[in-house]
Design a protein around this motif. Structure first.
Motif, PDB file in Angstrom:
ATOM      1  N   PHE A   6       0.792  -1.268   0.026  1.00  0.00           N
ATOM      2  CA  PHE A   6      -0.052   0.103   0.058  1.00  0.00           C
ATOM      3  C   PHE A   6       0.974   1.244  -0.020  1.00  0.00           C
ATOM      4  O   PHE A   6       1.468   1.370   0.970  1.00  0.00           O
ATOM      5  N   ALA A 100      -8.643   2.339   0.916  1.00  0.00           N
ATOM      6  CA  ALA A 100      -8.854   0.913   1.397  1.00  0.00           C
ATOM      7  C   ALA A 100     -10.151   0.208   0.884  1.00  0.00           C
ATOM      8  O   ALA A 100      -9.666  -1.018   0.524  1.00  0.00           O
ATOM      9  N   ILE A 103      -9.491  -0.988  -2.615  1.00  0.00           N
ATOM     10  CA  ILE A 103      -8.337  -2.239  -2.530  1.00  0.00           C
ATOM     11  C   ILE A 103      -9.352  -3.400  -2.352  1.00  0.00           C
ATOM     12  O   ILE A 103      -9.247  -4.513  -2.863  1.00  0.00           O
ATOM     13  N   VAL A 117      -0.057  -7.593   3.923  1.00  0.00           N
ATOM     14  CA  VAL A 117      -0.132  -6.309   3.530  1.00  0.00           C
ATOM     15  C   VAL A 117       1.378  -5.783   4.034  1.00  0.00           C
ATOM     16  O   VAL A 117       1.723  -5.765   5.154  1.00  0.00           O
ATOM     17  N   THR A 119       2.930  -1.997   4.455  1.00  0.00           N
ATOM     18  CA  THR A 119       2.463  -0.484   4.173  1.00  0.00           C
ATOM     19  C   THR A 119       3.800   0.540   4.262  1.00  0.00           C
ATOM     20  O   THR A 119       4.411   0.144   4.787  1.00  0.00           O
ATOM     21  N   GLY A 124       0.218   5.100   3.884  1.00  0.00           N
ATOM     22  CA  GLY A 124       0.093   3.644   3.594  1.00  0.00           C
ATOM     23  C   GLY A 124      -0.382   3.017   4.763  1.00  0.00           C
ATOM     24  O   GLY A 124      -1.272   1.835   4.795  1.00  0.00           O
ATOM     25  N   THR A 127      -3.979   3.328   5.989  1.00  0.00           N
ATOM     26  CA  THR A 127      -4.705   2.625   4.801  1.00  0.00           C
ATOM     27  C   THR A 127      -4.623   1.011   5.344  1.00  0.00           C
ATOM     28  O   THR A 127      -5.719   0.449   5.378  1.00  0.00           O
TER      29      THR A 127
END
Ligand SMILES: O=c1ccn([C@@H]2O[C@H](COP(=O)(O)OP(=O)(O)O[C@H]3O[C@H](CO)[C@@H](O)[C@H](O)[C@H]3O)[C@@H](O)[C@H]2O)c(=O)[nH]1
Ligand SMILES: O=P(O)(O)OC[C@H]1O[C@](O)(CO)[C@@H](O)[C@@H]1O
Length: 487
Positions: A6, A100, A103, A117, A119, A124, A127
């Motif tokens: 992200f 978010a 996604i 994930v 970030t 990021g 999120t």
């Protein structure tokens, strides 16, 4: 395994366009691109999520999907949020819930979900926290740069805070960073210094325990050793002609050594520190010329109107110093279109026994100095932040106090006079310790270890209502108390 990145700020495309053309297109984008590429080479399915921009000034970023040549299991996926037009990173905060949700919608549409994930930066991170709150899919947080250090180094205090907060949204950013480091599976830092100094800042009290080893993975970034090679490359002949034609047309005596500055034109990179040190030193002016890389300046100071307001202020001040001290013929500005050309320019200046200077007030890590060292320039860098560790307290390069003009002058003279020593030591240090393949393998190892035994805590910091568009303010009390206590 599928890993999602992200990274809402800046943007990504097959040609890595606009790098350093704008303050939001810097090292973090290189870092994310290189780690994502290396992870995909390890057989991981990798999705880089960023923002869809439909804006005639930014045409490269309007398609939903983009790819890097030869990386078939790596996708760039652009999610629309915050409208269509380009927004600088400080203006993205109110739209990250939409990011978010976009996604999540994408993954729902393909019937898959990421296993993990990763970030990047506070935007990021928040999120990732919103996404994890909905899906319980764990995320790592890589800050790249934390707002508290930037505030301190810019001299933010209780009197000027409102002005700075208006410009940089520090109160929102600090809240986002606190939630990101608190709710992450673990925080990835480039150096131990970052863990204890940056995360240890008073503004992150209560969000993270810096002594909790389970919350930190120290994973240094790397250098693209193919790009930043000391060996001549095909583009050198043509690009060196460009350098001869443009850059040093302004330079009277071309046989001298050079002082090279290539940072993004941002206040915290402290370009003026080097220019002021050079302007006050007859010895430096006798030994070397000063060259400053500025994206888009093909005609030196004449092109200034192309720059952003912030950049014009900095370059305008450099111009004033050059005029006041009659430095024409010794100082030159030069446009470098991309990393390949940057590396080629470094190779050109290695042959003139030159130094690379990074005088930033604070540098969280600093990819540019290790890239310059890989090519063979002697490195003179700020002692505030990453270079203290990457150049090991001055063993492999010269460290300077960026707030002390005399120390900057002394450090550059040391680098110029001892070019051979620092060139050899710096190159060895970097090539043995900093490659993106090592970085990606350590990311993957940390992720696989975590997924074997995921720990979802219950006492997470609350995600401020601001990020759910419930209210247009975040709690500023923490920052205001800090500023009252420090000055
Ligand atoms: O003309 C130029 C000048 C620079 N660069 C690239 O821009 C990047 C600059 O990165 P860095 O020196 O790390 O500075 P920042 O852009 O400020 O990067 C942020 O993010 C990085 C990755 O986490 C951290 O190393 C930094 O400390 C942090 O400030 C490097 O890869 C350079 O190759 C270009 O491509 N062209
Ligand atoms: O100066 P700031 O706001 O801390 O931001 C630095 C960030 O900006 C960027 O240059 C955007 O890519 C990143 O490299 C870096 O993490």
């Amino acid at each position: 395994m599928r890993i999602a990145f992200f990274n809402p700020q800046g943007n990504f495309d097959k040609n890595s366009s606009r790098l350093t053309e704008h303050p939001d297109f810097g090292g973090q984008l290189i870092y994310v691109r290189e780690v994502a590429m290396e992870l995909s080479k390890l057989g991981i399915e990798v999705d880089i999520f960023t923002r869809k921009i439909i804006d005639e000034n930014w045409p490269e970023f309007k398609e939903t999907f983009d790819y890097y040549e030869g990386y078939n299991n790596l996708r760039i996926i652009r999610i629309p949020f915050g409208g269509n037009k380009f927004l600088r990173k400080e203006l993205l905060w109110p739209h990250l819930k939409e990011f978010a949700e976009g996604i999540l919608k994408y993954y729902d549409s393909i019937g898959k979900m990421p296993d993990f994930v990763t970030t990047h930066y506070g935007d990021g991170g928040i999120t990732g926290a919103i996404f994890e709150d909905i899906t319980h899919i764990p995320f790592s947080f890589t800050a790249h740069s934390l707002g508290a250090q930037k505030m301190d180094k810019l001299g933010v205090n209780k009197f000027n805070f409102d002005g700075y907060d208006e410009e940089y949204n520090f109160s929102i950013r600090i809240n986002a960073e606190r939630v990101s480091m608190n709710r992450s599976a673990f925080n990835i830092v480039s150096t131990n210094l970052e863990r204890f100094e940056q995360y240890g800042h008073q503004l992150y009290n209560g969000a993270i325990d810096i002594n909790d080893d389970s919350k930190f993975k120290v994973i240094p970034p790397g250098v693209n050793v193919k790009t930043f090679s000391s060996e001549n490359k095909e583009l050198d002949n043509d690009f060196w002609n460009e350098i001869e034609k443009y850059l040093i047309r302004d330079i009277e005596n071309r046989e001298k050594q050079y002082i090279v500055v290539s940072s993004r034109v941002d206040e915290k990179k402290n370009h003026l520190g080097v220019v002021r040190a050079y302007a006050r030193s007859k010895e430096l002016q006798k030994m070397a010329n000063l060259v400053i890389f500025v994206r888009g300046l093909k005609n030196g100071f004449k092109d200034m109107d192309k720059l952003s307001e912030k950049e014009q202020k900095i370059i305008g001040e450099i111009k004033r110093i050059v005029e006041d001290h009659q430095l024409y013929g010794k100082v030159s500005l030069f446009d470098v279109p991309g990393q390949e050309e940057l590396a080629s320019a470094y190779r050109y200046f290695v042959r003139k026994k030159s130094v690379f200077v990074l005088p930033a007030f604070y540098e969280p890590f600093g990819l540019a100095p290790i890239e310059a060292a890989a090519v063979g320039l002697a490195v003179v860098a700020t002692k505030n932040g990453g270079p203290m560790e990457s150049f090991d307290k001055g063993k492999y390069g010269v460290l300077i106090d960026p707030f002390d003009i005399k120390d900057i002058e002394k450090g550059i003279l040391d680098g110029l006079k001892n070019f051979d020593k620092y060139s050899e030591l710096g190159k060895k240090r970097v090539l043995e310790n900093y490659t993106w393949e090592i970085t990606a393998k350590r990311y993957l190892k940390s992720i696989e270890e975590y997924l074997k035994n995921p720990i979802r805590k219950e006492n997470y910091l609350k995600i401020p209502g601001f990020f759910f568009n419930e209210k247009n303010e975040v709690d500023k009390s923490l920052i205001l108390e800090y500023l009252k206590s420090t000055n």
